[in-house]
Write an enzyme that holds these catalytic residues in place. Structure first.
Site, PDB file in Angstrom:
ATOM      1  N   SER A  20      41.019  65.500 124.745  1.00 53.00           N
ATOM      2  CA  SER A  20      42.016  66.423 124.219  1.00 53.00           C
ATOM      3  C   SER A  20      43.056  65.666 123.384  1.00 53.00           C
ATOM      4  O   SER A  20      43.424  64.542 123.704  1.00 53.00           O
ATOM      5  CB  SER A  20      42.711  67.116 125.391  1.00 53.00           C
ATOM      6  OG  SER A  20      43.702  67.985 124.917  1.00 53.00           O
ATOM      7  N   CYS A 126      52.931  68.083 131.639  1.00 48.54           N
ATOM      8  CA  CYS A 126      54.067  68.822 131.094  1.00 48.54           C
ATOM      9  C   CYS A 126      55.240  68.728 132.077  1.00 48.54           C
ATOM     10  O   CYS A 126      55.033  68.646 133.285  1.00 48.54           O
ATOM     11  CB  CYS A 126      53.704  70.291 130.917  1.00 48.54           C
ATOM     12  SG  CYS A 126      52.148  70.503 130.079  1.00 48.54           S
TER      13      CYS A 126
END
Lengths: 298, 322
Positions: A20, A126
């Site tokens: 990713s 995150c």
């Protein structure tokens, strides 16, 4: 020779994935991904994200510091524009999701579950605003809550992408308890670069994440520790630039590998790594990855 | 992606190198404004590719120019003729796509085209200059940063029946304080060329002043091309910054600038109030060069856009400088 591997109920034709952040539909202009195990899309968020202020990248010896800030067009645009193009590429597609909270992870999962992707990689790097900005992936409770919620909303395979923790036993255990199908690690390593002449940070967002060959020994260390503490398949990520690097991760017990920074340098690197593994196995008369891993003395 | 043979890699000034590479595939597709992304082999340092503007492309070859700035360009200068290099390209959007979307939507390579280059920012503009009828201003710190006369000779408009034979002379500043100006001169017997007349030049002549100002330039286009040189130390051409000599052009003109950020910022400011189409070719640290990593962000009125896939050139009015 058989390079196929299985995660959950899904078989991948070989253990090479493009990571990713380093793959998008634009990569398809430069390489054919149909011969790879699969690809992982850039992390998508509910709303579009502009990303961090430039400069967003800085090269260090054998490495790259980046601070992109999850720039992405948001889930709606991703489903409309990016994903259909990637799904037509004749390989397994795993969608990476990044939520601001549990609800967002759930909503992203629901939307992606309706598509033809093979699985979901849960980006846990995150910041958790409720917990003072600590990354979800560093907090076992957050990992449990998020992955549980994702599991409840999809039957597709779930991969937990973990940060580079030297002692990752608690986090790995949390992922295992929730019904994740695999864990992948490591994400980039927090890093800083300054310029003593200009007196400035080299990255607009001050710090960033280090990737590239410089981090491979650290990635191997973290992957090795994770393998020792879980029965889940582990996907090794960090500094893989050639088949030899990939074989090192497989040798210590990784089920698959992801190639990140290497794809930026050479969009066709995935095919070269698959070919390199095939050539090595052929030369050594190894019939599959399990046989190769039995050579391990670890 | 291609493995490309190096035909020549040599210094063309004490600080500028030119590398000529053989690739019909890249040369055939390349257009002014585009770049190639070079993989410089140095084990893993440098690791990332190095983006380089295409300096020109013709037949089966293309060229880049560079100065040694760091480890990547240092290693680049060591490549020998016959060596090969892994190259991605051509990448990026050509200038012509911006030039043809101007207010009047005329043909891209119009008469009123002005190219403003700072340092090795000359690279993509040189390619455009070769293919167009343009007025070119080149700025550098000193004469070492200015393309040699040999590069500027015989650079006329391609595809025109009367290809202009251009002679360039690096005029040394004379004792009378005349402008140090390199002009491309048309050969005798051809229609007389209108020189760019700058108020500064006029003023210098008449008054012997060396005052810097943004001067009004007039230029009657012919089939010829003009070049003006500016150096910070005055070692060749006019003394000062290239932004001290920005042409005060008429409505509907096209400006294309490439150079350091402070220069581009000044160019944007200068032309912002005029009815001209101003295009800035931007530079940014890049990761992939093909639109994946989103590293090469530049701030625009529409949010961040990316040098590798949305640029390298952007309309000046869209770019937001800090």
């Amino acid at each position: 020779m058989n390079l196929s591997v299985k995660i959950g109920n899904m078989t991948f034709k070989n253990p090479v994935l493009l990571a990713s952040g380093c793959f998008s539909k634009h990569t398809l202009d430069f390489t054919d991904v149909s011969g790879l195990g699969g690809i992982i899309t850039k992390s998508v968020t509910m709303k579009p994200r502009e990303g961090n202020p430039p400069p967003r990248i800085f090269e260090t010896p054998c490495g790259v510091i980046n601070s992109i800030g999850l720039a992405n067009p948001g889930i709606d645009e991703f489903l409309k524009d990016e994903l259909p193009c990637i799904l037509s590429s004749q390989t397994r597609v795993i969608a990476s999701i990044a939520g601001a909270d549990v609800d967002e992870y759930v909503e992203l999962t629901r939307l992606i579950n309706q598509t033809d992707v093979t699985g979901i990689e849960v980006n846990l790097s995150c910041p958790n605003v409720e917990r003072g900005g600590v990354e979800f992936g560093k907090d076992p409770e957050s990992v449990k809550r998020i992955v549980d919620s994702v599991r409840n909303n999809t039957s597709k395979i779930i991969i937990c992408k973990l940060p580079p923790l030297f002692d990752n036993r608690k986090i790995v255990s949390a992922a295992e308890q929730t019904g994740a199908d695999a864990i992948s690690l490591i994400n980039t390593i927090p890093a800083l670069a300054v310029n003593f002449e200009t007196g400035k940070f080299e990255i607009g967002g001050k710090s960033g994440g280090l990737s590239g060959p410089a981090i491979k020994p650290i990635a191997l260390y973290c992957v090795y520790n994770a393998i020792k503490s879980t029965n889940l398949p582990v996907i090794g990520v960090g500094g893989i630039m050639n088949a030899r690097d990939a074989l090192e991760f497989l040798l210590i017990g990784a089920m698959m590998v992801e190639i990140g920074t290497g794809v930026l340098v050479d969009p066709d690197i995935g095919n070269k790594i698959v070919k390199g593994i095939e050539e090595y196995f052929c030369k050594e008369g190894i019939k599959d990855i399990a046989e190769f891993q039995r050579r391990s003395r670890f | 992606m291609a493995t490309v043979e190096i035909i020549d890699n040599s210094r063309i000034t004490p600080c500028i190198f030119k590398m000529v590479l053989k690739s019909g595939q890249i040369a055939g597709k390349a257009k002014p404004g585009q770049f190639v992304n070079l993989r410089i082999v140095g084990k893993y340092y440098p690791l990332l590719r190095r983006p380089m503007s295409i300096y020109y492309a013709e037949m089966d070859r293309f060229a880049i120019i560079y100065t040694i700035r760091g480890i990547g360009t240092g290693l680049l200068s060591k490549y020998k003729n016959g060596d090969s290099m892994d190259i991605l390209g051509p990448l990026g959007i050509p200038f012509e796509s911006l030039l043809s979307t101007g207010v009047d939507k005329k043909s891209p390579f119009r008469e009123k085209l002005y190219l403003i280059a700072g340092g090795v920012g000359i690279a993509p503009l040189y390619f455009l200059y070769k293919k167009s009828s343009a007025f070119l201003i080149i700025g550098a710190k000193n004469r070492d940063g200015i393309l040699p006369t040999s590069e500027l000779e015989h650079v006329g408009e391609e595809g025109k029946s009367q290809k202009s034979n251009v002679k360039c002379q690096k005029e040394q500043g004379d004792r009378e304080g005349r402008s140090k100006l390199l002009l491309a001169k048309r050969e005798e017997g051809k229609s007389q060329k209108s020189k760019v007349k700058c108020q500064k030049e006029k003023g210098d002549r008449e008054e012997g002043k060396s005052q810097k100002s943004n001067v009004k330039s007039r230029k009657t286009r012919t089939t010829n091309t003009d070049i003006q040189i500016v150096t910070e130390d005055g070692s060749v051409g006019r003394k000062g910054l290239v932004t001290d000599y920005l042409p005060d052009v008429s409505d509907g003109s096209f400006i294309v600038a490439c150079g350091p950020v402070p220069m581009l910022k000044r160019v944007k400011e200068f032309y912002s109030k005029k009815r001209v189409n101003c295009i800035l070719s931007m530079e940014s640290r890049m990761g992939c060069g093909y639109g994946v990593c989103l590293s090469c962000a530049v701030k625009t009125i529409d949010g961040y856009r990316y040098v590798c896939k949305d640029g390298p050139a952007f309309r000046a009015e869209d770019v937001e400088f800090d």
